[in-house]
Design an enzyme around this catalytic site. Structure first.
Site, mmCIF file in Angstrom:
data_model
loop_
_atom_site.group_PDB
_atom_site.id
_atom_site.type_symbol
_atom_site.label_atom_id
_atom_site.label_comp_id
_atom_site.label_asym_id
_atom_site.label_seq_id
_atom_site.Cartn_x
_atom_site.Cartn_y
_atom_site.Cartn_z
ATOM 1 N N GLY A 289 11.395 -4.081 2.610
ATOM 2 C CA GLY A 289 12.677 -4.247 1.933
ATOM 3 C C GLY A 289 12.760 -5.361 0.923
ATOM 4 O O GLY A 289 13.842 -5.679 0.448
ATOM 5 N N SER B 11 0.820 -1.213 0.000
ATOM 6 C CA SER B 11 0.000 0.000 0.000
ATOM 7 C C SER B 11 0.856 1.265 0.000
ATOM 8 O O SER B 11 1.840 1.368 0.709
ATOM 9 C CB SER B 11 -0.893 -0.008 1.231
ATOM 10 O OG SER B 11 -1.644 1.175 1.277
ATOM 11 N N THR C 101 6.405 1.273 8.215
ATOM 12 C CA THR C 101 7.724 1.921 8.263
ATOM 13 C C THR C 101 8.157 2.254 9.690
ATOM 14 O O THR C 101 7.337 2.394 10.593
ATOM 15 C CB THR C 101 7.680 3.209 7.428
ATOM 16 O OG1 THR C 101 6.597 4.018 7.893
ATOM 17 C CG2 THR C 101 7.464 2.896 5.967
ATOM 18 N N LYS D 146 -3.609 2.255 -2.127
ATOM 19 C CA LYS D 146 -3.201 3.348 -1.240
ATOM 20 C C LYS D 146 -4.245 3.564 -0.159
ATOM 21 O O LYS D 146 -5.437 3.409 -0.385
ATOM 22 C CB LYS D 146 -3.023 4.614 -2.101
ATOM 23 C CG LYS D 146 -2.706 5.866 -1.334
ATOM 24 C CD LYS D 146 -1.408 6.505 -1.771
ATOM 25 C CE LYS D 146 -0.928 7.553 -0.750
ATOM 26 N NZ LYS D 146 -0.284 6.973 0.418
ATOM 27 N N ALA D 147 -3.780 3.938 1.028
ATOM 28 C CA ALA D 147 -4.686 4.176 2.151
ATOM 29 C C ALA D 147 -5.820 5.111 1.737
ATOM 30 O O ALA D 147 -5.586 6.151 1.148
ATOM 31 C CB ALA D 147 -3.920 4.788 3.316
ATOM 32 N N ALA E 241 7.090 10.886 3.990
ATOM 33 C CA ALA E 241 6.068 11.510 4.826
ATOM 34 C C ALA E 241 5.011 12.062 3.886
ATOM 35 O O ALA E 241 4.841 13.262 3.741
ATOM 36 C CB ALA E 241 6.676 12.619 5.689
ATOM 37 N N CYS F 244 0.425 4.325 10.536
ATOM 38 C CA CYS F 244 1.123 5.289 9.698
ATOM 39 C C CYS F 244 1.819 6.313 10.583
ATOM 40 O O CYS F 244 1.170 7.012 11.352
ATOM 41 C CB CYS F 244 0.154 5.990 8.752
ATOM 42 S SG CYS F 244 1.014 7.188 7.724
#
Ligand SMILES: Cc1cc2nc3c(=O)[nH]c(=O)nc-3n(C[C@H](O)[C@H](O)[C@H](O)COP(=O)(O)OP(=O)(O)OC[C@H]3O[C@@H](n4cnc5c(N)ncnc54)[C@H](O)[C@@H]3O)c2cc1C
Ligand SMILES: Cc1cc2nc3c(=O)[nH]c(=O)nc-3n(C[C@H](O)[C@H](O)[C@H](O)COP(=O)(O)OP(=O)(O)OC[C@H]3O[C@@H](n4cnc5c(N)ncnc54)[C@H](O)[C@@H]3O)c2cc1C
Ligand SMILES: Cc1cc2nc3c(=O)[nH]c(=O)nc-3n(C[C@H](O)[C@H](O)[C@H](O)COP(=O)(O)O)c2cc1C
Ligand SMILES: Cc1cc2nc3c(=O)[nH]c(=O)nc-3n(C[C@H](O)[C@H](O)[C@H](O)COP(=O)(O)O)c2cc1C
Ligand code: FES
Ligand code: FES
EC number: 1.3.-.-
Lengths: 313, 257, 313, 257
Positions: A244, A21, A193, A45-46, A70, A130
């Site tokens: 990764g 996402s 992340t 995507k969110a 960000a 997030c």
């Protein structure tokens, strides 16, 4: 039988590879590079209730072996996703996992209820972690009780299985995972992340306008592997692993750690063809390693240890 | 069609202070059309540096099957790129984005090309294509200092060319806008690429005129998927354009600078 | 005046660069490469009461932009450090920061009391966060109350200032730092390694015999910078920063984030001359950036923000 | 003295399946003395791959100022090393560790050199130096298959040389220990380098004899500082030796294999 096939709650995947996402938009851009039907699934995507512009730019910064972002959950909002993005994606033979986010529990619930009814949405992915949304976001993902409560509320309204995306920015990832499992989640996705930062030595200021951002890419892989290794031994719901992944070998490493499918994020930016390339390379790698079905590989790193004397994990 | 190719280095040379002219050969050149488009370059196969670098097309030569980019050595990625030798390969994704609209310049009309520093390269292919279409090209190119100047004669081959340097060591002392004012340069259409303060100055001065600006923004994907490179659209809180796929060239006023 | 000089509790440093604990042994190996007196300080390998062999091998594994280690606190034990290693180090004009570890609070206290009296030990560094020692280690570093209690006990017996080394494997690094500051710590050092893992695709097993290990090197730098940025704004004791430092620019980035000195770990393995190289390169970098004293740089990234409108950290 | 140098690639060639012979030139060669020592090589300046790679010296030529290493392409680092061209530089730290004790072999006596796969290279410089000292050299070299064999004639120049391959595609079928047994090879001193099972077999078979084994272990620093590469000493819980600085060559029995 298709040796790459994987069965997960709500998802019969022809292969276990899907874009992560936020790294694939709603598919339109990558559809210019290849037929999206080759993918196991797509994590879009969110989506939030209202459209969001997100954070000011610069929104990305490179780091050794990784990148910070960000973006701030920029998205066109629930209505447009339902009326434009998801219907457009219906032309492909690929299940959609809808990543949803919000600032309040009510927002999550509202988006979940609506989006889970879209015909090609086969699962939800709750983005409770997030790091770039100040209000709420980070708390949902770091307090087990709050994450569990959110999971329960979304499960009540969702028409499809619910996966919860774990934040790695916690002391005890296993406690988070267990709380979420108990609250009824159908699966986990991990990792989101890690919160990081870079400062521009020339200006003395953070490179990202937002200050901090989320670290992704190869640099975080060992952390993802460790967390999946720990969590997969503690829960019985499946895990979609990420963090990764760049190669077919990486995919196997995630399976061995305990993942049942794998998402590819940052690597799409490095090579837009990375997902189909991995999918094409997997069969030869399985041959080389003497593996019949990829689904056999889940958790092998800890499963073989029960029998092996020399293993000290 | 956007493609990805391991292009071959045909030549590379230092043409100004820390500034390299790199010529690449490959099939992808046939896809490159519009001046102002860029390529996204991965300088090494390793995970460090990880991301691609956006670099503008400076020359497109379909016959030779070669394209040229000009870049300044800034950080890790461009330092590695500078080490490439003829015969080495470079991982190129492109061509990306929307470039300068040629059709905005009427044949026989006058196009003013305004470049600042490392924003100059894409204007060269633009000058060439405009001149081919019978447009009168006037170029105003700003650099920090004499040592940074490049392609002065090459631009002059297509029309009047003025150089400005911040320190006055070459051409006029001052900024490109000073030159435009001092020379009272007129145009039917203005095309510009360079640092944001320069673009802002042009935008303000020529509000309402046909002005096209090429923007720079830090990029992730370069293809429109990651939302790293957005800018606001005037008059809206949520509307946006992406520099990588909607731009990098925008008509002045189309986006908030 | 010496523009690289830095004053910290117990430490008058001629420059802010020191090798990080565990990455420089007790200095003997690197003394073959250069005169150790050029260093700002030396953080020696963790010392425990008894000699320890540590974990089985393999103990290191490479990762993208980083490495994992699971040395397991191998060291010759307190007595030998006191009678052999520290006296040997006295020949150099360099203050020693003694890193100490233990399995129980009593062990920490005993080692601290003894080692803090060695003539060239100018400060202690409490390693409460080694992820590779199962018993105790990880808990001390992740529960604020336990870390505070340990800090208090060691402070009572130590003859020199006490720095506490923070683990990044926590949800709330600021809470840890504040608890430790309140317990009387004279300074903080951060960050220790992140818990990670790699699995060998050929064998299906973890590469490290210990299973998990600590991630260090450039890959973790953005996480270190972010944590120092947050902690330095929340506490008033100084921070010695570390995590991926390789160059003079990196040192400045750590100062801007909020560090008052910087330790170099993994980079010593990549280049044994890295510490003197950085020390030599710093003055030219300060010139380039128009900085007079390096000590002015601490926290600049957030200090300038109070005055700057455009900064949104 | 251990040093660090950007050495220059004099030549590189593929000499067997995935196996490269790399010759490097530089001042550091003058510091290289003992067969069995190794160099620690950083294959790229970037952070990926981050760590140095330990590779044994295979030939030391003080007159030419060149040294040779032979390596098998395994992972990321050796793949990058294999791309180096003559004239490129390689970041070398060395020479490191303690090699094979030449003085353990009496002049006129007989030294048995036993190598397995990519453990063969350091034995070549050893064979050369022993032969120079008037020691009779017998070499037994094991490989997986014919395509992996290298340096057979080069070893033969210094004395009897036997090849064993696992699949029997070249030389004797089987392992080096089978050859030693079948041929009833005698020795005053045995030197070996190769995979751990081979070293263990030799250790057990020749317990008490003068046997020197070169070990392999994953390394961090390569210089003795990080404690990555330790092995136990028989009869102690805490005593240890470091492969990088106390070894890589140990007398059999000195450390626990
Ligand atoms: C559409 C576009 C076209 C460009 N064309 C040219 C050109 O023709 N010639 C030229 O010299 N430069 C050009 N640039 C700027 C060029 O992309 C950067 O100078 C380059 O990415 C710096 O990389 P580095 O490895 O040297 O620096 P590093 O500092 O190592 O880069 C780190 C990261 O920041 C990004 N970054 C750093 N500076 C910039 C910047 N100014 N713009 C965007 N990203 C940046 C890099 O791409 C990378 O992701 C262009 C930028 C854009 C957006
Ligand atoms: C003292 C010594 C001498 C050696 N001499 C030779 C030689 O002459 N020729 C040769 O081909 N090989 C030799 N090796 C093995 C060689 O170091 C590895 O094959 C090489 O490091 C693998 O690197 P890679 O980048 O190809 O693999 P990767 O898998 O990318 O390596 C990842 C990490 O693991 C380490 N690693 C992987 N395999 C080994 C191994 N077998 N031993 C130690 N570390 C390893 C690497 O150094 C690196 O840190 C020697 C090893 C030691 C310890
Ligand atoms: C630019 C960018 C945007 C992202 N946006 C989202 C998002 O909207 N929702 C989400 O759950 N994760 C988001 N992520 C996290 C990724 O889905 C993924 O969990 C993470 O990047 C680790 O995988 P990778 O290392 O393969 O990128 C984003 C990551 C990146 C790099
Ligand atoms: C091989 C190795 C051994 C280490 N041993 C110790 C130790 O004994 N005590 C300690 O506090 N930290 C130890 N560390 C952590 C480092 O001191 C440092 O905090 C960490 O590696 C981050 O810095 P770096 O990225 O510069 O290596 C060790 C790190 C490595 C790589
Ligand atoms: S760089 Fe990804 S959307 Fe523009
Ligand atoms: S590799 Fe560091 S001690 Fe041997």
């Amino acid at each position: 039988m298709n040796r790459l096939a994987v069965e997960l709650p709500g998802l019969s995947l022809k292969n276990p590879i899907m874009p992560a996402s936020g790294c694939f938009g709603f598919g339109r851009e990558y559809a210019r590079f290849y037929d999206l039907s080759v993918l196991g699934a797509i994590m879009i995507k969110a989506t939030t209730k209202e459209p969001r512009f997100g954070n000011p730019t610069p929104r990305v910064a490179e780091t050794p072996g990784g990148m910070l972002n960000a973006i701030g959950l920029q998205n066109p909002g629930l209505d447009k996703v339902l009326t434009e993005e998801l219907p457009w994606l219906e032309q492909f033979d690929v299940p959609i996992i809808a990543n949803i986010a919000g600032s309040t529990m009510e927002e999550y619930v509202e988006v979940a209820a609506a989006i889970s009814k879209a015909p090609n949405v086969h699962a939800l992915e709750l983005n409770i972690s997030c790091p770039n949304v100040k209000k709420g976001g980070i708390t949902f993902g770091t307090v087990p009780e709050v994450a569990a409560e959110l999971t329960r509320l979304v499960k009540e309204v969702s028409a499809v299985p619910v996966y919860v995306k774990l934040s790695p920015n916690v002391t005890d990832i296993v406690a988070m995972a267990k709380a979420i499992e108990q609250a009824g989640a159908d699966g986990l996705t991990m990792i989101n992340t890690l919160v990081g930062m870079r400062i521009d030595v020339k200006t003395g200021r953070p490179i990202l306008a937002n200050g901090t951002g989320g670290l992704s890419g190869p640099a975080v892989k060992p952390i993802a592997i460790r967390m999946i290794y720990e969590v997969s031994q503690a829960v019985s719901i499946p895990i979609i692993g990420m963090g990764g992944v760049q190669t077919a070998e990486d995919v196997l490493e995630f399976f061995y750690a305990g993942a049942s499918a794998v998402a590819v994020g940052t690597a799409n930016f490095v090579d837009p063809f990375v997902c189909p390339t991995i999918i094409n390379e997997l069969p030869a790698l399985l041959d080389e390693l003497g593996i019949d079905q990829i689904s056999e590989c889940t958790g092998r790193s800890w499963k073989i240890c029960a029998h092996a004397v020399h293993c000290r994990p | 069609m956007i493609g990805r190719e391991q292009m071959t280095v045909a030549s590379q040379r230092l043409i100004a202070e820390r500034t390299y002219e790199l010529t690449l050969a490959g099939r992808l050149v046939q896809e490159m059309k519009q001046p102002g488009q860029f390529v996204h370059v991965k300088v090494a196969a390793s995970a460090d540096p990880l991301l691609r670098r956006p670099l503008s097309l400076c020359q497109i030569d379909h016959e030779q099957g070669q394209c040229t980019i000009i870049y300044r050595q800034e950080g890790k990625g461009t330092a590695l790129l500078a080490q490439k030798q003829p015969g080495d390969t470079v991982d190129v994704l492109g061509p990306l984005g929307h470039g300068f609209p040629l059709e905005a310049a009427p044949a026989g009309g006058r196009a003013l090309l305004v470049g600042g520093g490392i924003g100059v390269p894409p204007l060269y292919e633009l000058a060439k294509q405009l001149a081919n279409r019978g447009v009168n090209v006037v170029s105003v190119l700003g650099f920090q200092t004499k040592a940074a100047v490049f392609y002065e004669e090459k631009f002059a081959a297509f029309g009047e060319t003025y150089i400005a340097t911040d320190d006055g060591s070459h051409g006029a002392a001052g900024r490109v806008t000073d030159v435009i004012e001092a020379r009272a340069l007129e145009f039917d259409v203005l095309y510009a690429c360079g640092p944001k303060p320069m673009l802002k100055a042009l935008d303000e001065r020529f509000r309402g005129r046909p002005v096209y600006l090429s923007l720079e923004e830090r990029m992730g994907c370069g293809v429109g998927a990651c939302f790293a490179c957005v800018c606001h659209v005037p008059g809206s809180e949520t509307a946006y354009k992406k520099v990588c796929s909607d731009g990098p060239v925008f008509r002045a006023g189309e986006v908030v600078l």
